[in-house]
Write a protein that holds these residues in place. Structure first.
Motif, PDB file in Angstrom:
ATOM      1  N   ALA A  98       2.937   5.965  -3.032  1.00 50.93           N
ATOM      2  CA  ALA A  98       4.083   6.712  -3.401  1.00 50.93           C
ATOM      3  C   ALA A  98       4.075   6.987  -4.880  1.00 50.93           C
ATOM      4  N   VAL A  99       3.880   5.974  -5.583  1.00 50.67           N
ATOM      5  CA  VAL A  99       4.127   6.095  -7.100  1.00 50.67           C
ATOM      6  C   VAL A  99       2.811   6.247  -8.058  1.00 50.67           C
ATOM      7  N   ALA A 100       1.851   5.821  -7.059  1.00 52.89           N
ATOM      8  CA  ALA A 100       0.539   5.792  -8.091  1.00 52.89           C
ATOM      9  C   ALA A 100      -0.538   6.964  -7.647  1.00 52.89           C
TER      10      ALA A 100
ATOM     11  N   ASP B 204      -5.741   4.210  -9.940  1.00 52.30           N
ATOM     12  CA  ASP B 204      -5.336   3.039 -10.613  1.00 52.30           C
ATOM     13  C   ASP B 204      -5.993   2.979 -12.052  1.00 52.30           C
ATOM     14  N   GLY B 205      -5.030   2.425 -12.636  1.00 48.26           N
ATOM     15  CA  GLY B 205      -5.787   2.131 -14.269  1.00 48.26           C
ATOM     16  C   GLY B 205      -5.337   3.173 -15.238  1.00 48.26           C
TER      17      GLY B 205
ATOM     18  N   GLU C 299       0.712  -1.427   0.083  1.00 51.38           N
ATOM     19  CA  GLU C 299      -0.036   0.032  -0.024  1.00 51.38           C
ATOM     20  C   GLU C 299       0.784   1.166  -0.110  1.00 51.38           C
ATOM     21  N   ASP C 300       1.989   1.262   0.692  1.00 51.69           N
ATOM     22  CA  ASP C 300       2.831   2.398   0.777  1.00 51.69           C
ATOM     23  C   ASP C 300       3.379   2.577  -0.700  1.00 51.69           C
ATOM     24  N   PHE C 301       3.807   1.494  -1.376  1.00 48.22           N
ATOM     25  CA  PHE C 301       4.376   1.634  -2.571  1.00 48.22           C
ATOM     26  C   PHE C 301       3.427   2.251  -3.607  1.00 48.22           C
ATOM     27  N   PHE C 302       2.224   1.962  -3.618  1.00 44.75           N
ATOM     28  CA  PHE C 302       1.150   2.573  -4.643  1.00 44.75           C
ATOM     29  C   PHE C 302       0.617   4.008  -4.051  1.00 44.75           C
TER      30      PHE C 302
ATOM     31  N   GLU D  62      -3.705   7.402  -4.434  1.00 42.84           N
ATOM     32  CA  GLU D  62      -4.984   6.545  -4.318  1.00 42.84           C
ATOM     33  C   GLU D  62      -5.879   7.052  -5.357  1.00 42.84           C
TER      34      GLU D  62
END
Lengths: 72, 170
Positions: free
Chosen positions: B161-163, B168-169, B156-159, B165
């Motif tokens: 940071a890079v994506a 996605d998609g 969850e921390d990774f997404f 919330e």
């Protein structure tokens, strides 16, 4: 297809790994295939090698950075 | 009385007087002048020797005075030289002592710096050992305590940071 190599420790379950791959496909598209590797030195978290970049989200790296900060 | 002064006696007396005069004249001619000449020469020689002695004494006196002056000068020069050399020796001794004191101060300062550096190095070494031990213990604890839930949180921390919330998609 783009290759994504994920290296984990022994603690990550298949369910968590599947969650990771699904979130990657949602983010970067379905044209991805995944390779999982195991590294016993990894304490929690994972290495992600994707699209020429390496993402380090392991607790062992955070521990090493903490050690470096304390030694300064 | 007339018999006492007879003619013969007068003649004898005259002859004797004449002999005396002649003798006197001969003696004067033969002896007086040479003797006087001798005496004059001797006197002159004595005067000359006296003058030479006086001159020699004067010269000796001058030499003595010159010698004494030179001795006095030599004493003064020697005293000045001794004083000069004594002063140089004292100055050199002072310089040696000052240099030795400076060396001692440098050595003390270096020893203090070395001791401080050694203390600092020992502290750093001890600190490093303590850190190594703490990290080693932490690592063992983490290996024992980390679970799949922690892995999921890191995912969850990774997404996050890079994506981000909700992105996605793409």
């Amino acid at each position: 297809m783009k290759k994504c190599v994920i290296t984990t420790g022994e603690t990550m379950s298949e369910e968590t790994f599947r969650l990771l791959t699904e979130r990657m496909r949602k983010r970067y598209g379905d044209d991805l295939w995944f390779e999982r590797k195991y590294d016993p030195d990894i304490i929690g978290g994972f290495f992600l090698d994707f699209d020429g970049q390496i993402y380090d989200y392991t607790l062992s790296t955070q521990l090493r950075r903490l050690k470096e900060q304390l030694m300064q | 009385m007339a018999e006492l002064l007879s003619k013969d006696m007068l003649v004898d007396l005259a002859i004797n007087l004449l002999n005396i005069v002649i003798l006197f004249l001969i003696t004067k001619a033969l002896l007086y002048k040479p003797v006087k000449k001798y005496l004059d020469a001797r006197k002159e020689k004595l005067e000359q020797e006296k003058a030479e002695a006086a001159a020699a004494q004067q010269a000796a006196e001058e030499v003595r005075q010159t010698y004494e002056a030179k001795l006095s000068d030599a004493d003064a020069v020697a005293a000045a030289l001794i004083a000069e050399k004594r002063g140089e020796a004292q100055k050199t001794a002072g310089e040696i002592v000052s240099a030795a004191e400076a060396d001692a101060a440098r050595i003390r300062e270096k020893a203090q710096l070395d001791a401080a550096a050694a203390r600092e190095e020992a502290l750093e070494s001890a600190k490093a050992e303590i850190m190594e031990s703490a990290i080693g213990i932490s690592e063992k604890i983490l290996r024992r305590e980390v679970t799949d839930r922690d892995d999921r949180r890191l995912v969850e921390d990774f997404f996050s940071a890079v994506a981000g919330e909700g992105q996605d998609g793409q």
